[in-house]
Design a protein around this motif. Structure first.
Motif, short mmCIF file in Angstrom:
data_model
loop_
_atom_site.label_atom_id
_atom_site.label_comp_id
_atom_site.label_asym_id
_atom_site.label_seq_id
_atom_site.Cartn_x
_atom_site.Cartn_y
_atom_site.Cartn_z
N ASP A 1 2.24 -3.34 4.33
CA ASP A 1 1.45 -4.27 3.53
C ASP A 1 0.17 -4.63 4.26
O ASP A 1 0.06 -4.50 5.49
N TYR B 1 0.89 3.41 2.18
CA TYR B 1 0.98 3.90 3.55
C TYR B 1 2.20 3.37 4.28
O TYR B 1 2.32 3.54 5.50
N VAL C 1 -7.62 -0.46 5.35
CA VAL C 1 -7.34 0.12 4.05
C VAL C 1 -8.41 -0.34 3.06
O VAL C 1 -8.68 -1.54 2.94
N MET D 1 -9.48 -0.56 -0.86
CA MET D 1 -8.82 -0.59 -2.16
C MET D 1 -9.85 -0.76 -3.27
O MET D 1 -10.73 -1.61 -3.16
N TYR E 1 -6.57 3.90 -3.21
CA TYR E 1 -6.60 3.56 -1.78
C TYR E 1 -7.24 4.69 -0.97
O TYR E 1 -7.17 5.87 -1.34
N THR F 1 0.86 -1.19 0.00
CA THR F 1 0.00 0.00 0.00
C THR F 1 0.89 1.24 0.00
O THR F 1 2.08 1.15 0.32
#
Length: 562
Positions: free
Chosen positions: A287, A284, A511, A513, A531, A282
């Motif tokens: 993972d 951020y 998260v 997606m 995201y 991701t």
């Protein structure tokens, strides 16, 4: 009467009449490259004959008054052959030409060039039927390609140009303008995936070409547990322009939770190593692994049997903040600090006061965050597993069944959505409770226990370490197991303090997606994933206020009476 002359050294050997070549004879030209054998009349080639060249090429067919004219067969040294009509020594009229690569043209010729209507069968299997001009495809015509594609439309100088329709073997259809053999101008494409693009095209590509998926909501959504939410999505070009001419792109929405990697000494290390699902990166800095995402209506149908679940609020107020401290190293314990409107953040050194259960007590289970402590206090840090940690049926919230049984089926995923004018939305979404044995939660809980043991290491914890490790394999601490057996109601209260309503996702950071799942790919390209973050905190609960009993004196604190 014709006489026959056979004289050595002469260029002509054959019949003559009145000293002119007449009848059958062989003539060798002063230019030794040519030689003719065949019929003559009045000194000229006339009738059937064969003109042979020194390079192996030849013409055999009709001659009229010395010229190649009529029907004949021509072969070149390159291997190209022509059989058809000739005029003044050139290919004119209908004929069949076979090229060195075995391509075949059958149609009209003019001045040794293809002109008019004809059929050209290429060696690769492609077939063109239509008009030719100056030896090239020109005018209206259709071509069937080796891969099964079929084009019907205009041609200019051998290229598709003008208006035309292309039907591809995979089901894709383009109908519109062409230039230089490419889509150019106004046109409509119906892709084999079901996508459509109607608008301008430039050099074979959409004028406004999709490059990314944009989530137009706030990129970080803060909400209470059990809150439904919606995600609005747009497909945009590289410059950020909405791709409104596009319809039918398939988009999928999924959720993920941070992937924690336990230490090599952790009981779940080998289990994580063997996980079939590979974590997804991701933007951020960490993972994630898949987490269920479903429709709120599914949760209503599954649990709201007696109206227990209220319709969730839309979102947190601006005064409510959620702070997520994500550790850089797996050994550190991630914490979520929740600050309610009108309240102050709890200090790190302050331990939460035990909840009072007597009448009139003020209870707010979300005012402080439970954290793993030494001894019996750290029993609040671990969730229960399917077999060991489920709450007894008679202790459930109204209208719910056993959590272990109810949480077992994975909720149905959200249906893929198709864009309309470059937009779509996913409405009524909710993050449900985690399925039994959800590994990221198990790993996180064990990490919490290990952190607690590290912070509270002393003489009393030395002998307890192994027991905690064994208990962690079951998804909870030894003290938590004992507490559940001794007092299920107290155990349930502790779980609620930690995780809130377990029919929904526990308070944490998730998260969201949005993926492009269009198949087959549109122009061989899949758009990158979009995201956004969803931070969930404990549901806001109102405080209970004690009602004065009859005969009791009102408190003078805060009284406005004299």
């Amino acid at each position: 009467m014709a006489s026959k002359t056979v004289a050595k050294g002469q260029r002509y050997i054959g019949e003559t009449k009145q000293q002119l070549r007449d009848g059958y004879g062989i003539y060798k030209y002063s230019n030794s490259f040519f030689r003719y054998e065949g019929d003559w009349k009045e000194g000229k080639k006339h009738g059937h004959g064969k003109l042979v060249m020194a390079d192996g090429s030849y013409y055999e067919g009709e001659f009229i008054h010395g010229e190649i004219e009529g029907h004949g067969f021509r072969k070149w040294s390159s291997g190209v052959t022509y059989s058809g009509q000739f005029l003044d020594g050139e290919m004119n009229g209908h004929g069949v030409m076979t090229y060195a690569d075995n391509s075949v043209y059958e149609g009209e010729f003019l001045g040794n060039k293809r002109e008019g209507h004809g059929i050209f069968k290429q060696s690769d299997g492609a077939i063109y039927e239509g008009s030719f001009h100056n030896d090239k495809k020109h005018g209206e015509g259709s071509q069937q390609y080796l891969n099964g594609d079929v084009y019907i439309g205009d041609w200019i100088k051998g290229c598709r140009q003008g208006s035309g329709e292309l039907r591809c073997a995979d089901g894709t259809l383009y109908d519109g303008q062409w230039r230089n053999d490419l889509y150019n101008g106004e046109g409509t494409m119906i892709h084999s995936s079901g996508m459509t693009y109607e608008g301008m095209w430039i050099n074979g590509r959409p004028a406004v070409e999709a490059a990314k998926i944009s989530i137009i909501n706030d990129p970080e959504l803060d909400m209470y547990q059990g809150t439904s939410f919606s995600i609005e999505v747009e497909v945009r070009s590289e410059s950020g322009e909405l791709v409104s001419p596009e319809n039918g792109r398939s988009l999928q929405i999924t959720a993920g939770f941070r992937h924690y990697m336990p230490s090599q000494t952790s009981p779940l290390f080998d289990l994580i190593e063997d996980m079939e699902e590979k974590p997804s990166p991701t933007p951020y800095g960490y993972d994630v692994v898949a987490y269920p995402l479903t429709e709120y209506s599914y949760i209503e149908e599954k649990y709201c049997l007696d109206g227990y679940i209220p319709k969730p609020s839309t979102a947190l107020t601006e005064a409510t903040t959620v702070e997520a401290s994500i550790p850089e190293e797996p050994a550190h314990v991630p914490q979520i600090e929740v600050i309610h409107p009108g309240s102050e953040a709890p200090e790190e050194t302050t331990k939460p006061e035990p909840s009072k259960t007597d009448e009139g007590a003020v209870t707010d289970v979300t005012s402080t965050e439970p954290s793993p402590l030494a001894g019996s206090e750290q029993t609040e840090s671990a969730p229960a597993t399917a077999a060991e940690g489920s709450v007894a049926t008679d202790q459930q919230l109204p209208g719910t069944a056993d959590l272990a049984e109810e949480s077992s089926p994975i909720p149905p995923a959200i249906n893929d959505q198709k864009t309309e004018s470059g937009r779509t939305s996913f409405k009524g979404l909710v993050l449900p409770g985690a399925p039994i044995g959800y590994r990221p939660f198990n790993v996180l809980d064990i990490m919490l226990e290990e952190e607690a043991r590290t912070k509270t290491r002393n003489s009393k914890t030395a002998g307890l370490a192994q027991q905690l490790r064994l208990g962690a394999k079951l998804g909870k601490t030894v003290d938590a197991t004992l507490l559940e057996k001794r007092d299920p109601k107290a155990y349930k209260i502790k779980r609620e303090k930690l995780y809130g309503d377990e029919r929904f996702a526990r308070p944490a950071e998730y998260v969201i997606m949005v993926n492009d799942v269009t198949e087959p790919l549109f122009f061989g390209k899949r758009l990158p994933t979009a995201y956004c973050l969803v931070r969930i905190q404990h549901p806001k609960k109102s405080k209970k206020v004690k009602t004065p009993s009859k005969g009791s004196k009102p408190s003078s604190r805060g009284s406005t009476h004299d």
